[in-house]
Design an enzyme around this catalytic site. Structure first.
Site, PDB file in Angstrom:
ATOM      1  N   HIS A 180       0.848  -1.195   0.000  1.00 29.01           N
ATOM      2  CA  HIS A 180       0.000   0.000   0.000  1.00 29.01           C
ATOM      3  C   HIS A 180       0.890   1.255   0.000  1.00 29.01           C
ATOM      4  O   HIS A 180       1.967   1.257   0.610  1.00 29.01           O
ATOM      5  CB  HIS A 180      -0.918  -0.002   1.237  1.00 29.01           C
ATOM      6  CG  HIS A 180      -1.979   1.042   1.150  1.00 29.01           C
ATOM      7  ND1 HIS A 180      -1.741   2.350   1.511  1.00 29.01           N
ATOM      8  CD2 HIS A 180      -3.260   0.985   0.718  1.00 29.01           C
ATOM      9  CE1 HIS A 180      -2.841   3.050   1.295  1.00 29.01           C
ATOM     10  NE2 HIS A 180      -3.775   2.239   0.811  1.00 29.01           N
ATOM     11  N   GLU A 222      -3.872   2.105  -7.471  1.00 28.46           N
ATOM     12  CA  GLU A 222      -4.256   3.227  -6.614  1.00 28.46           C
ATOM     13  C   GLU A 222      -3.306   4.392  -6.871  1.00 28.46           C
ATOM     14  O   GLU A 222      -2.245   4.470  -6.249  1.00 28.46           O
ATOM     15  CB  GLU A 222      -4.135   2.829  -5.135  1.00 28.46           C
ATOM     16  CG  GLU A 222      -5.069   1.764  -4.691  1.00 28.46           C
ATOM     17  CD  GLU A 222      -5.376   1.902  -3.196  1.00 28.46           C
ATOM     18  OE1 GLU A 222      -6.552   2.060  -2.861  1.00 28.46           O
ATOM     19  OE2 GLU A 222      -4.435   1.871  -2.381  1.00 28.46           O
TER      20      GLU A 222
HETATM   21  P1  PGA Z   1      -9.393   6.250   0.141  1.00 23.79           P
HETATM   22  O1  PGA Z   1      -8.185   5.219   0.388  1.00 23.79           O
HETATM   23  O2  PGA Z   1     -10.548   5.457  -0.390  1.00 23.79           O
HETATM   24  O3  PGA Z   1      -9.640   6.840   1.462  1.00 23.79           O
HETATM   25  O4  PGA Z   1      -8.885   7.250  -0.868  1.00 23.79           O
HETATM   26  C1  PGA Z   1      -7.955   4.150  -0.469  1.00 23.79           C
HETATM   27  C2  PGA Z   1      -6.805   3.339   0.042  1.00 23.79           C
HETATM   28  O5  PGA Z   1      -5.904   3.908   0.673  1.00 23.79           O
HETATM   29  O6  PGA Z   1      -6.747   2.119  -0.164  1.00 23.79           O
END
Ligand code: PGA
Length: 266
Positions: free
Chosen positions: A107, A177
């Site tokens: 992450h 992401e």
């Molecule tokens: P968020 O976070 O939906 O708060 O933008 C996503 C994540 O960090 O996996």
């Protein structure tokens, strides 16, 4: 898991909530609300796989409160060694013992604290070997007009999978992401961009491995997903689900997200 008829919604609770009592309440409220919506709108709960990744110490208690609809649990990180003198680390076996079948690796919030692609790759390998469904997070820090962010992404994907052979990929999930879309104050990308990115990621996986294994890998979108924008992502070709941060801590909002996803899949 079968990509053709099941979308995946992964909730990343991060370091929240502060106590197990609240975790239990959030979980129970979510289940209640989801069942209510599913009943009233006749939605097919089986068309979605829901995965909750709370802080690991809450999992056993949440599992006790679980009946009915298919919900799985996941951890937010894992260490690649099996056991020994590794203070503060958690092994794949400990994750399984806690009752989790999924794990998030790489992450951006872990990478920000110093986790390298090399470490991520070792973790992905250990996790897949242990039979855990492994959500590998990738995503560029920012965008530029020259397309350098794509090079950054290619490097990250390649290096994060450098130790991982094709025969272990069955349980791999890639969550795209973009860091600029994650967390408080950011805004999500749009579904057309995500369509392009999911194809781009698929292409990289085909290059590293081959068509048949790459095609089976789930590709998720993550970054400011909420109940208003989730359908857009889910209906975008090549997007097999979402990874949800903030919105997953609000049980009513999260129930809507899962429900919207099941609707889109019918
Ligand atoms: P968020 O976070 O939906 O708060 O933008 C996503 C994540 O960090 O996996």
């Amino acid at each position: 898991m079968n990509k053709k008829n099941q979308k995946l919604v992964v909730a990343n609770w991060k370091m929240n909530p502060p106590a197990s009592k609240e975790a239990l309440k959030t979980f129970k409220d979510f289940k209640k609300e989801f069942n209510k919506i599913a009943r009233s709108k006749k939605r097919e709960a089986r068309s979605v796989i829901t995965v909750i990744c709370p802080p690991i110490q809450y999992i056993k208690e949440l599992k006790k409160a679980y009946t009915g609809q298919k919900i799985f649990f996941g951890a937010q990180d894992v260490f690649y060694e099996k056991e020994g003198e590794y203070t503060g680390q958690i092994s794949t076996e400990m994750i399984k013992d806690a009752g989790a079948r999924f794990v998030i690796i790489g992450h951006s919030e872990k990478r920000k604290l110093g986790e390298t692609n090399e470490i991520v790759s070792k973790k992905v390998l250990a996790s897949l070997k242990a039979g855990l469904h492994t959500v590998l997070c990738v995503g560029e820090k920012e965008r530029d007009h020259e397309g350098n962010y794509l090079k950054e992404l290619i490097k990250e994907i390649k290096e994060s999978l450098q130790d991982v052979p094709a025969n272990l990929l069955k349980n791999l999930i890639v969550a795209y992401e973009p860091i600029w879309a994650v967390g408080e104050g950011s805004k999500s990308m749009n579904s057309e961009e995500m369509h392009f990115m999911s194809l781009f990621i698929k292409k990289q996986l085909i290059k590293i491995y081959n068509h048949s294994v790459a095609n089976k890998i789930y590709v998720l979108y993550g970054g400011s997903v909420n109940s208003d924008n989730v359908s857009e992502f889910i209906s975008s070709e090549g997007v097999d689900g979402v990874l949800v941060g903030r919105a997953s801590l609000n049980p009513f909002e999260f129930a809507k997200i899962v429900s919207e996803t099941s609707k889109a899949n019918n």
